[in-house]
Design an enzyme around this catalytic site. Structure first.
Site, PDB file in Angstrom:
ATOM      1  N   ARG A  53       0.870  -1.174   0.000  1.00 32.89           N
ATOM      2  CA  ARG A  53       0.000   0.000   0.000  1.00 32.89           C
ATOM      3  C   ARG A  53       0.904   1.221   0.000  1.00 32.89           C
ATOM      4  O   ARG A  53       2.118   1.111   0.018  1.00 32.89           O
ATOM      5  CB  ARG A  53      -1.041  -0.018   1.132  1.00 32.89           C
ATOM      6  CG  ARG A  53      -0.695  -0.737   2.391  1.00 32.89           C
ATOM      7  CD  ARG A  53       0.430  -0.149   3.185  1.00 32.89           C
ATOM      8  NE  ARG A  53       0.231   1.275   3.406  1.00 32.89           N
ATOM      9  CZ  ARG A  53       1.167   2.147   3.644  1.00 32.89           C
ATOM     10  NH1 ARG A  53       2.453   1.776   3.713  1.00 32.89           N
ATOM     11  NH2 ARG A  53       0.917   3.418   3.829  1.00 32.89           N
ATOM     12  N   ASP A 243      -1.786  10.927  -1.876  1.00 31.98           N
ATOM     13  CA  ASP A 243      -2.204   9.902  -2.845  1.00 31.98           C
ATOM     14  C   ASP A 243      -2.551  10.524  -4.187  1.00 31.98           C
ATOM     15  O   ASP A 243      -2.483   9.860  -5.220  1.00 31.98           O
ATOM     16  CB  ASP A 243      -3.398   9.126  -2.302  1.00 31.98           C
ATOM     17  CG  ASP A 243      -2.946   8.263  -1.136  1.00 31.98           C
ATOM     18  OD1 ASP A 243      -2.896   8.784  -0.004  1.00 31.98           O
ATOM     19  OD2 ASP A 243      -2.590   7.102  -1.381  1.00 31.98           O
TER      20      ASP A 243
HETATM   21  O1  MRU Z   1      -4.404   3.323   2.301  1.00 35.87           O
HETATM   22  P1  MRU Z   1      -2.918   3.482   2.181  1.00 35.87           P
HETATM   23  O2  MRU Z   1      -2.159   2.865   3.311  1.00 35.87           O
HETATM   24  O3  MRU Z   1      -2.421   3.029   0.818  1.00 35.87           O
HETATM   25  O4  MRU Z   1      -2.719   5.041   2.259  1.00 35.87           O
HETATM   26  C1  MRU Z   1      -1.427   5.582   2.281  1.00 35.87           C
HETATM   27  C2  MRU Z   1      -1.392   7.048   2.398  1.00 35.87           C
HETATM   28  O5  MRU Z   1      -2.406   7.707   2.493  1.00 35.87           O
HETATM   29  C3  MRU Z   1      -0.058   7.700   2.276  1.00 35.87           C
HETATM   30  O6  MRU Z   1       0.012   8.840   3.084  1.00 35.87           O
HETATM   31  C4  MRU Z   1       0.126   8.125   0.817  1.00 35.87           C
HETATM   32  O7  MRU Z   1      -0.067   7.015  -0.024  1.00 35.87           O
HETATM   33  C5  MRU Z   1       1.440   8.706   0.548  1.00 35.87           C
HETATM   34  S1  MRU Z   1       2.642   7.437   0.555  1.00 35.87           S
HETATM   35  C6  MRU Z   1       4.182   7.964   0.229  1.00 35.87           C
END
Ligand code: MRU
Length: 367
Positions: A53, A243
């Site tokens: 993730r 994201d």
């Molecule tokens: O749901 P996730 O764990 O994939 O979400 C991750 C995040 O929101 C992070 O802050 C984002 O992907 C930036 S990662 C460098």
């Protein structure tokens, strides 16, 4: 970065006929387990169920997923079907669509017999590029931390971060954590407040584990503590990941980021976003209206996972069986609340003008 003193990345291959190896992030911090992906279907599952993730890592993993697909069947039809399967896994992080489009642009013109090798090579390039982007973000963010450290004359710089935008969310270094690692490696005194980040606790499970592995002083705090700490002058700086950042500088990130930005604004605490360019969506202008927000299952809210005293990983129920739960996984912080975007090309204002000036090649002019 290091695990028990040994250098690791989050994804790798040893040879193009073998598996793509990942770290199963659903087992951390209790267990460090590796998983070998051997097909595009397994890769899609690993992204959907969050064994991997974090926006940049989702992108690179999808690229390797296409490579596995090309190894099995390099036809046009399979390339399209595999892309669609991967694209459907998670809707919010734009890195996924970006990586798939980059891979397809590379593979479509090639004869089928060359696609498998070319796909593994291109996926490996995307992984290397990700490391370079994060390292550059680390250098720019390190300078920012150094400036604050100079004013604090020896007392630690207190940084708050949300979710996991660490090396586990990328191929190496992390985005929000790269400045922290670089500053720490350069000998600056750093202390990190880690938001636990309900419901999946990426802060408590992943960021805290990473920081422990690197000997960086930190405290895990509940998600609601940040505003209080800011009011009492205990946070010098917030750095989070993203994201999807819009062409206008709105920042979509893990649910709860917006509330931290509001608290930071109210307390005059600088709020920075580490934003590598593959996380910037130059086709989107209004983050609140246009970015699809992933809704995840109720169980992530109704249950919590942890380790028992004898080391078993278990889930227990938190909420009444009669209560439903809602689980929006991301929110949008409007550009006006963002002090700056730490990109690989420097620290920018969160504005359309600054982003267009720094990334002119990404702007597609409307007629
Ligand atoms: O749901 P996730 O764990 O994939 O979400 C991750 C995040 O929101 C992070 O802050 C984002 O992907 C930036 S990662 C460098």
């Amino acid at each position: 970065m290091h695990v028990d003193g040994k250098p690791y990345r989050t994804i790798w291959t040893v040879d193009p006929s073998g598996p793509v190896t990942i770290i199963d992030q659903t087992r951390l911090p209790h267990e460090f387990a590796l998983v070998g992906l051997t097909s595009v279907a397994e890769t899609a599952k690993a992204i959907k169920h969050m064994l991997v993730r974090g926006a940049p890592l989702i992108g690179v993993t999808a690229a390797y997923g296409l490579a596995l697909a090309m190894r099995a069947d390099p036809s046009d039809a399979h390339l399209s079907a595999a892309s669609e399967m991967l694209l459907a896994t998670r809707p919010t992080a734009v890195n996924l669509a970006w990586a798939l489009a980059t891979m397809r642009a590379h593979l479509v013109p090639l004869p089928q017999a060359k696609r498998s090798d070319a796909a593994f090579a291109r996926a490996a390039e995307l992984a290397e590029e990700d490391v370079a982007l994060c390292a550059a973000i680390g250098d720019h963010g390190h300078a920012l931390i150094r400036d604050i450290a100079t004013k604090k004359t020896g007392t630690p710089v207190n940084i708050l971060t949300h979710c996991n935008a660490g090396w586990l969310a990328t191929v190496d270094w992390g985005t929000a954590t790269a400045p922290i690692y670089k500053a720490h490696n350069a000998g600056l005194p750093i202390h990190v407040f880690v938001d636990e980040t309900r419901p999946r606790n990426q802060g408590a499970s992943l960021t805290a584990w990473e920081l422990s592995q690197h000997g960086i002083p930190h405290h895990v705090i509940v998600d609601n503590a940040g505003g209080h700490l800011m009011q009492h002058g205990e946070i010098d700086l917030v750095i989070v990941g993203t994201d999807r950042t819009t062409a206008t500088g709105d920042v979509c990130n893990k649910i709860g980021t917006y509330l931290k930005a509001l608290a930071a604004k109210d307390n005059g605490v600088p709020f920075f976003v580490a934003a590598p360019s593959p996380s910037i969506d130059f086709a989107v202008f209004d983050g609140v209206k246009e970015i699809p927000i992933e809704e995840r299952g109720e169980d992530e809210v109704s249950f919590i996972q942890g380790a028992t005293a004898d080391g078993r990983i278990e889930r227990v129920r938190l909420t009444p069986q009669t209560s439903s739960a809602a689980n929006p996984a991301f929110d949008v912080t409007p550009a006006r609340l963002v002090t700056g975007l730490i990109t690989e090309r420097g620290i920018l204002a969160a504005s359309e003008a600054a982003l267009a000036a720094a990334f002119p090649e990404r702007i597609t002019h409307k007629e």
